[in-house]
Design an enzyme around this catalytic site. Structure first.
Site, PDB file in Angstrom:
ATOM      1  N   ALA A  16      -3.313   7.667  -5.656  1.00 52.90           N
ATOM      2  CA  ALA A  16      -1.916   7.232  -5.650  1.00 52.90           C
ATOM      3  C   ALA A  16      -1.930   5.739  -5.985  1.00 52.90           C
ATOM      4  CB  ALA A  16      -1.295   7.470  -4.286  1.00 52.90           C
ATOM      5  N   ALA A  60       0.843  -1.194   0.000  1.00 53.46           N
ATOM      6  CA  ALA A  60       0.000   0.000   0.000  1.00 53.46           C
ATOM      7  C   ALA A  60       0.878   1.243   0.000  1.00 53.46           C
ATOM      8  CB  ALA A  60      -0.909  -0.015   1.217  1.00 53.46           C
ATOM      9  N   ASN A  61       0.285   2.417   0.098  1.00 59.01           N
ATOM     10  CA  ASN A  61       1.057   3.651   0.256  1.00 59.01           C
ATOM     11  C   ASN A  61       0.325   4.583   1.207  1.00 59.01           C
ATOM     12  OD1 ASN A  61      -0.750   5.467  -1.327  1.00 59.01           O
ATOM     13  ND2 ASN A  61      -0.206   4.028  -2.964  1.00 59.01           N
ATOM     14  N   ARG A  62       0.916   5.743   1.457  1.00 60.70           N
ATOM     15  CA  ARG A  62       0.403   6.618   2.522  1.00 60.70           C
ATOM     16  C   ARG A  62      -0.723   7.548   2.107  1.00 60.70           C
ATOM     17  NH1 ARG A  62       3.820   6.144   6.724  1.00 60.70           N
ATOM     18  NH2 ARG A  62       5.973   5.601   6.203  1.00 60.70           N
TER      19      ARG A  62
END
Ligand code: CTP
Length: 405
Positions: free
Chosen positions: A277, A211-213
């Site tokens: 994102a 995942a990402n932030r």
């Protein structure tokens, strides 16, 4: 009395969520709406016509071939005498029938015969909801102009299984009904705009993912700002801890590939804003079972493959929206990189932010952006994400309005 004088024809499908339809009737009548109900045969297995009829204070309709009904209030009249048709719970069966034009009972006859707007609140097992057949049917119905509210994620009443498939709560359905019945106004009225938001989750095995932030704050704020200007906003969101913005039709996805499909299903559109994102890569094979630590074997090696680039695909799509907006998060050579991205991905402009400077854009509440287009670069001061969203919505409105006059 926000719904004062409005006539709702409620089709109750067969599912455990039918009990929530009873509360929905109460909520609608509290707001001044009149509600007439059609029950499918399967709905009768979950709630009784007596309780539905007591709450609507009207008779309940269920039989296509009831002679009295056909002479008195037939399916044509039922749909003609409504301002909006609401299907709650909308089962996989009801969706499939309308998507394919099938009629074999009063509910499906009303749905096919109507020229009134239709709002569906699906409820089904997550596997059924995610089945390609249901995805196809939903996409076909959206194309035909049917609106959706939910389903939400959560535990299923009957199986305890978790996933997307729980019917939206009665008050969420009421909000969607209010939106469906309120004439849109504002400079973007009549414009359909797709917005992607949030991160994507790329599974490694059933319990792990990449995942990402991204928080989804900027994308959701843009969706809300566009809706506030009257746009028909289709938000495609990855997993976030944010509620769907008001007056926005949201689809919830997890992976980049699901996001790609959901965006394509919303075409054609007047504009698309790609704020998500999206993970550039995913593991090339999702393990069916949890990957175990095996003594002496060392850590597993993940082989990554590239995900579809949603912005680049839509930027060069045969049904490309008139206006395509991308985002760029850069740590260096902000303008040069944004200009290259503009060209490579076929966007009309790129909202570029320098994530090295304040380091706060991802997950934070403020953003300092530059608008990069073929004609130049516009610098905006540091401001709250809501403010960035409003200015961007105004910019999009200005661009879209010029083409219609
Ligand atoms: N984007 C997308 N699909 C992807 C990757 C990115 O739609 N698979 C979109 C994002 O929503 C954003 C824009 O492309 O609008 C820029 O994403 P970014 O990750 O900054 O660009 P990359 O193509 O990954 O380029 P680089 O890694 O070189 O920065």
């Amino acid at each position: 009395m926000t719904l004062s004088g409005k006539r709702i024809l409620l089709i109750v499908g067969g599912g455990i969520a039918a009990y929530k339809a009873l509360d929905l009737i109460r909520r609608l009548r509290e707001r001044g709406a009149s509600v007439r109900a059609v029950m499918t045969a399967a709905a009768g297995e979950f709630v009784t016509a007596l309780s539905v009829g007591t709450l609507t204070a009207d008779r309940v309709f269920s039989d296509l071939f009831d002679r009295d009904d056909e002479h008195d209030v037939g399916h044509i009249r039922l749909s003609r005498e409504a301002d909006l048709i609401v299907v709650a719970p909308a089962t996989a069966d009801l969706m499939a029938k309308l998507a394919n034009g099938l009629v074999n009972d009063l509910a499906s006859a009303v749905l096919l015969a109507t020229d009134k707007p239709v709002l569906m609140a699906p409820a089904m097992n997550p596997k059924m909801w995610n089945h390609p057949a249901t995805r196809r049917n939903r996409a076909a119905l959206v194309k035909d102009g049917v609106s959706f509210v939910g389903p939400n994620r959560g535990e299923m009443a009957e199986s305890g299984e978790a996933g997307e498939g729980r019917m939206a709560e009665p008050l969420e359905i009421v909000a969607a009904i209010e939106t469906a019945l309120s004439p849109q106004s504002g400079p973007l009225a009549g414009k359909k705009i797709i917005v992607t938001s949030g991160p994507t989750h790329e599974p490694i095995d059933p319990v792990r993912y990449i995942a990402n932030r991204s928080s989804g704050k900027q994308g959701h704020a843009i969706a809300a700002a566009l809706a506030a200007l009257g746009a028909d906003v289709r938000l495609v969101s990855g997993p976030v801890n944010l509620a769907d913005p008001k007056d926005v039709k949201a689809t919830h996805v997890e992976t980049a590939r699901e996001m790609m499909r959901a965006v394509e299903a919303e075409l054609p559109a007047d504009a698309a804003v790609f704020v998500a994102a999206v993970a550039d890569w995913r593991s090339d094979s999702e393990a069916g079972a949890k990957i175990k630590k095996v003594a002496g074997e060392g850590p597993p090696v993940l082989k990554m493959v590239e995900n579809p680039d949603i912005l680049a695909t839509i930027g060069r799509h045969a049904r490309r929206p008139y206006l395509v907006v991308g985002f760029a998060a850069e740590t260096n050579d902000l303008i040069a990189n944004a200009q290259a991205k503009l060209k490579r991905k076929g966007a009309d402009f790129i909202v570029a932010n320098d994530v090295s400077a304040e380091g706060g854009a991802m997950g934070g509440d403020r953003n300092r952006v530059r608008i990069v287009s073929k004609t130049g670069v516009e610098e905006w001061p540091d401001m709250p994400k809501d403010e960035v969203a409003k200015r961007l919505a105004d910019l999009i409105a200005a661009r879209l309005v010029t083409i219609t006059v």
